[in-house]
Scaffold this active site. Structure first.
Site, PDB file in Angstrom:
ATOM      1  N   CYS A   1      36.289 -34.903 106.155  1.00  0.00           N
ATOM      2  CA  CYS A   1      37.200 -35.326 105.120  1.00  0.00           C
ATOM      3  C   CYS A   1      38.750 -35.256 106.369  1.00  0.00           C
ATOM      4  CB  CYS A   1      38.149 -34.783 104.408  1.00  0.00           C
ATOM      5  SG  CYS A   1      39.045 -35.289 103.206  1.00  0.00           S
TER       6      CYS A   1
ATOM      7  N   CYS B   1      38.252 -41.068 101.887  1.00  0.00           N
ATOM      8  CA  CYS B   1      39.231 -39.925 101.811  1.00  0.00           C
ATOM      9  C   CYS B   1      40.404 -40.171 100.338  1.00  0.00           C
ATOM     10  CB  CYS B   1      39.664 -40.572 103.392  1.00  0.00           C
ATOM     11  SG  CYS B   1      40.565 -38.241 103.457  1.00  0.00           S
TER      12      CYS B   1
HETATM   13  P1  FAD Z   1      27.173 -29.160 103.042  1.00  0.00           P
HETATM   14  O1  FAD Z   1      28.115 -29.565 102.181  1.00  0.00           O
HETATM   15  O2  FAD Z   1      28.889 -28.446 103.948  1.00  0.00           O
HETATM   16  O3  FAD Z   1      26.423 -28.162 102.695  1.00  0.00           O
HETATM   17  C1  FAD Z   1      25.154 -27.852 104.748  1.00  0.00           C
HETATM   18  C2  FAD Z   1      24.707 -26.214 104.067  1.00  0.00           C
HETATM   19  O4  FAD Z   1      23.744 -26.815 104.566  1.00  0.00           O
HETATM   20  C3  FAD Z   1      25.187 -25.551 102.952  1.00  0.00           C
HETATM   21  O5  FAD Z   1      24.721 -24.471 101.622  1.00  0.00           O
HETATM   22  C4  FAD Z   1      24.675 -24.408 104.268  1.00  0.00           C
HETATM   23  O6  FAD Z   1      24.557 -23.268 103.641  1.00  0.00           O
HETATM   24  C5  FAD Z   1      23.284 -25.423 104.707  1.00  0.00           C
HETATM   25  N1  FAD Z   1      23.033 -24.671 106.294  1.00  0.00           N
HETATM   26  C6  FAD Z   1      23.884 -24.379 107.164  1.00  0.00           C
HETATM   27  N2  FAD Z   1      23.236 -23.837 108.051  1.00  0.00           N
HETATM   28  C7  FAD Z   1      21.572 -23.675 107.147  1.00  0.00           C
HETATM   29  C8  FAD Z   1      20.877 -23.478 108.645  1.00  0.00           C
HETATM   30  N3  FAD Z   1      20.330 -22.918 109.636  1.00  0.00           N
HETATM   31  N4  FAD Z   1      19.846 -23.591 107.638  1.00  0.00           N
HETATM   32  C9  FAD Z   1      19.506 -24.068 106.495  1.00  0.00           C
HETATM   33  N5  FAD Z   1      20.111 -24.640 105.928  1.00  0.00           N
HETATM   34  C10 FAD Z   1      21.926 -24.013 106.366  1.00  0.00           C
HETATM   35  N6  FAD Z   1      34.571 -34.753 100.689  1.00  0.00           N
HETATM   36  C11 FAD Z   1      34.845 -36.166 100.146  1.00  0.00           C
HETATM   37  O7  FAD Z   1      33.873 -37.189  99.818  1.00  0.00           O
HETATM   38  N7  FAD Z   1      36.081 -36.275  99.815  1.00  0.00           N
HETATM   39  C12 FAD Z   1      36.864 -35.376  99.315  1.00  0.00           C
HETATM   40  O8  FAD Z   1      37.636 -35.138  98.521  1.00  0.00           O
HETATM   41  C13 FAD Z   1      36.528 -34.343 100.311  1.00  0.00           C
HETATM   42  N8  FAD Z   1      37.193 -33.397 100.259  1.00  0.00           N
HETATM   43  C14 FAD Z   1      37.008 -32.137 100.897  1.00  0.00           C
HETATM   44  C15 FAD Z   1      37.974 -31.428 101.131  1.00  0.00           C
HETATM   45  C16 FAD Z   1      38.004 -30.130 102.210  1.00  0.00           C
HETATM   46  C17 FAD Z   1      38.764 -28.717 102.220  1.00  0.00           C
HETATM   47  C18 FAD Z   1      36.429 -29.631 102.566  1.00  0.00           C
HETATM   48  C19 FAD Z   1      36.048 -28.729 103.493  1.00  0.00           C
HETATM   49  C20 FAD Z   1      35.522 -30.781 102.512  1.00  0.00           C
HETATM   50  C21 FAD Z   1      36.046 -31.847 102.086  1.00  0.00           C
HETATM   51  N9  FAD Z   1      35.047 -33.421 101.798  1.00  0.00           N
HETATM   52  C22 FAD Z   1      35.257 -34.248 100.784  1.00  0.00           C
HETATM   53  C23 FAD Z   1      33.914 -33.234 102.226  1.00  0.00           C
HETATM   54  C24 FAD Z   1      32.643 -32.485 102.153  1.00  0.00           C
HETATM   55  O9  FAD Z   1      32.849 -31.576 100.897  1.00  0.00           O
HETATM   56  C25 FAD Z   1      31.649 -32.809 102.911  1.00  0.00           C
HETATM   57  O10 FAD Z   1      31.056 -34.152 104.372  1.00  0.00           O
HETATM   58  C26 FAD Z   1      29.869 -32.338 103.139  1.00  0.00           C
HETATM   59  O11 FAD Z   1      30.245 -31.754 101.426  1.00  0.00           O
HETATM   60  C27 FAD Z   1      29.140 -32.598 103.648  1.00  0.00           C
HETATM   61  O12 FAD Z   1      27.607 -31.855 102.439  1.00  0.00           O
HETATM   62  P2  FAD Z   1      26.310 -31.539 104.222  1.00  0.00           P
HETATM   63  O13 FAD Z   1      25.128 -31.010 103.155  1.00  0.00           O
HETATM   64  O14 FAD Z   1      26.319 -32.324 104.538  1.00  0.00           O
HETATM   65  O15 FAD Z   1      27.877 -30.590 103.689  1.00  0.00           O
END
Ligand code: FAD
Length: 422
Positions: free
Chosen positions: A161, A341
């Site tokens: 983000c 965003c």
């Molecule tokens: P995550 O949701 O971070 O999940 C990753 C998962 O993997 C976690 O549960 C973790 O525990 C697990 N994991 C890590 N290592 C391992 C391992 N070795 N083995 C097994 N599991 C593991 N997005 C938007 O669309 N709009 C917004 O307005 C927005 N605002 C944001 C504001 C902030 C402050 C932040 C921090 C993020 C924002 N985002 C926004 C971005 C969004 O939250 C992420 O892009 C999204 O969560 C990505 O999903 P993901 O599953 O790839 O990662």
């Protein structure tokens, strides 16, 4: 060794959305999830927690309540990938073997890359909406600050983000303006980037808010260290001639966005590209070397904005293509790079950036309803009232509203073989 049709690594936005989309298409699939955390975070909500609009509790749910009953949950992290054996070894020593693997483990917030930062988060006025549980401290600092200097930082790309560092700043400024203290507060935005936002169409609207709040814009200015007890931040600033200059700034409040890198386990594996990210084809999200491996979300090397909005579009693509692969049919679903965003420029108004690969602007709504390049009250309503339920009750449940993939029937099906020796 336990055998599964599909092993999913990570139960964040991407892992759970993919599982839901897979089960919707084929409920009989035998799926295992490796996820060490008890809690699942709706991170897009943290900007609004830091702005005093949401409570932190509304952004967290128990992981156990979100994982479908049909899925076997290993509450352990992936420790090593063995794609040549079609298996993953977990930290608790379980070995899971798969017909197809989905890697959705997010990214690593690299707090330790900034000396003085990790130990001081949550004290001395040092905060970050990126740190789980710390957005309420941001809001506390914002309410307390009556005068002095507030600094908001942004590290080099990629970050998740990319608008979030300045969203925190605008909401803080809006609060200070409403409480007539903004004139006593020096606000600095210190970004390692060369522009305030990567997609030019949205820059003019943001510049207007920079002006309205009298923000000091410091581009190509990267936070490199911190002395929290004296409230001093150290920056390296790139000059016009390419040389660099170190500068220091006193702060009363410092909102840090940490550098973000690929998770270590991934970086050290055969699945990573040179920078450590999952090396997938940007359209099908299939791995470039290992055909039965897919990735999506923040851990993938696809050049989209790392957002939950991107994940919403990616999960159905992975589900479609993975099932095609398991049934020996040609893959046809493609991801176009959509990311979004919602830039919270003031309480009640959002500049809604939506774009595809290459920064091509791609609005969901017709311009008469929402012009994404202008601050909009309807976009705020969307962010505050519509997107959280869309996330919890549609995206994580396999209801693919606003997430239909595009299809192509001319996709090369054997490209991974050409890459295998790379
Ligand atoms: P995550 O949701 O971070 O999940 C990753 C998962 O993997 C976690 O549960 C973790 O525990 C697990 N994991 C890590 N290592 C391992 C391992 N070795 N083995 C097994 N599991 C593991 N997005 C938007 O669309 N709009 C917004 O307005 C927005 N605002 C944001 C504001 C902030 C402050 C932040 C921090 C993020 C924002 N985002 C926004 C971005 C969004 O939250 C992420 O892009 C999204 O969560 C990505 O999903 P993901 O599953 O790839 O990662």
């Amino acid at each position: 060794t336990k055998n599964y049709d599909v092993v999913v690594i990570g139960g964040g936005a991407a892992g759970l959305a993919t599982i839901a989309s897979l089960l919707k298409r084929q409920p009989s699939l035998k799926i295992a999830l490796a996820e060490p955390s008890d809690q699942h975070y709706y991170q897009p909500g943290w900007t609004l927690v830091g702005g005093g609009v949401f409570k932190q509790a509304s952004t967290v749910k128990n992981m156990a309540d979100l994982i479908p009953a049909a899925v076997t949950w290993y509450k352990s992290a992936a420790a090593s990938f063995q794609p040549e054996l079609n298996q993953v070894v977990l930290q608790d020593n379980s070995t899971l073997s798969y017909r197809a693997l989905v890697v959705a483990m997010g990214l690593k917030l690299d707090w330790s890359a900034i000396p003085g930062l990790a130990d001081n988060l949550g004290q001395h006025g040092v905060t970050s909406n990126y740190a789980p549980g710390l957005a309420p401290y941001t809001w506390q600092l914002v309410q307390q600050l009556q005068q002095g200097t507030a600094i908001f930082t942004q590290p080099p790309m990629p970050i998740k983000c990319a608008g979030a560092p300045q969203k925190a700043m605008y909401l803080s400024c809006d609060h200070w303006l409403r409480h007539h203290v903004l004139k006593n507060i020096n606000v600095h935005f210190c970004s390692a980037g060369a522009a305030i936002f990567g997609v030019a169409d949205y820059v003019p609207a943001l510049q207007q808010y920079v002006k309205k709040y009298a923000i000091n814009l410091n581009l190509q200015t990267n936070l490199i260290a911190l002395d929290a007890s004296s409230q001093t931040a150290y920056f390296r600033q790139t000059q016009a001639d390419g040389s660099s200059k170190d500068i220091e700034k006193h702060f009363d409040m410092l909102h840090v966005t940490p550098p973000q890198v690929a998770p270590d386990v991934l970086r050290q594996s055969l699945l990573a590209d040179n920078a450590g990210w999952m090396n997938v084809f940007p359209d099908t999200l299939q791995h470039q070397q290992w055909p039965n491996v897919f990735a999506l979300g923040d851990c993938a090397n696809t050049p989209n904005a790392k957002t939950a909005a991107a994940v919403r579009k990616q999960a159905p693509v992975v589900a479609e293509n993975l099932i095609k692969l398991l049934t020996n049919k040609p893959m046809q679903a493609v991801y176009d790079g959509y990311g979004s965003c919602p830039l919270t420029v003031e309480r009640g108004k959002i500049v809604l950036a939506e774009f595809l690969y290459g920064g091509k602007v791609e609005p969901t709504f017709p311009k008469w309803l929402v012009d994404g390049t202008k601050p909009s009250a309807l976009s705020w309503f969307l962010k505050e009232k519509m997107l959280p339920p869309l996330y919890w009750y549609a995206m994580l449940k396999g209801h693919e509203w606003l997430a239909t993939p595009s299809y192509r029937d001319d996709l090369p099906q054997d490209r991974h073989q050409k890459n295998q020796l790379k």
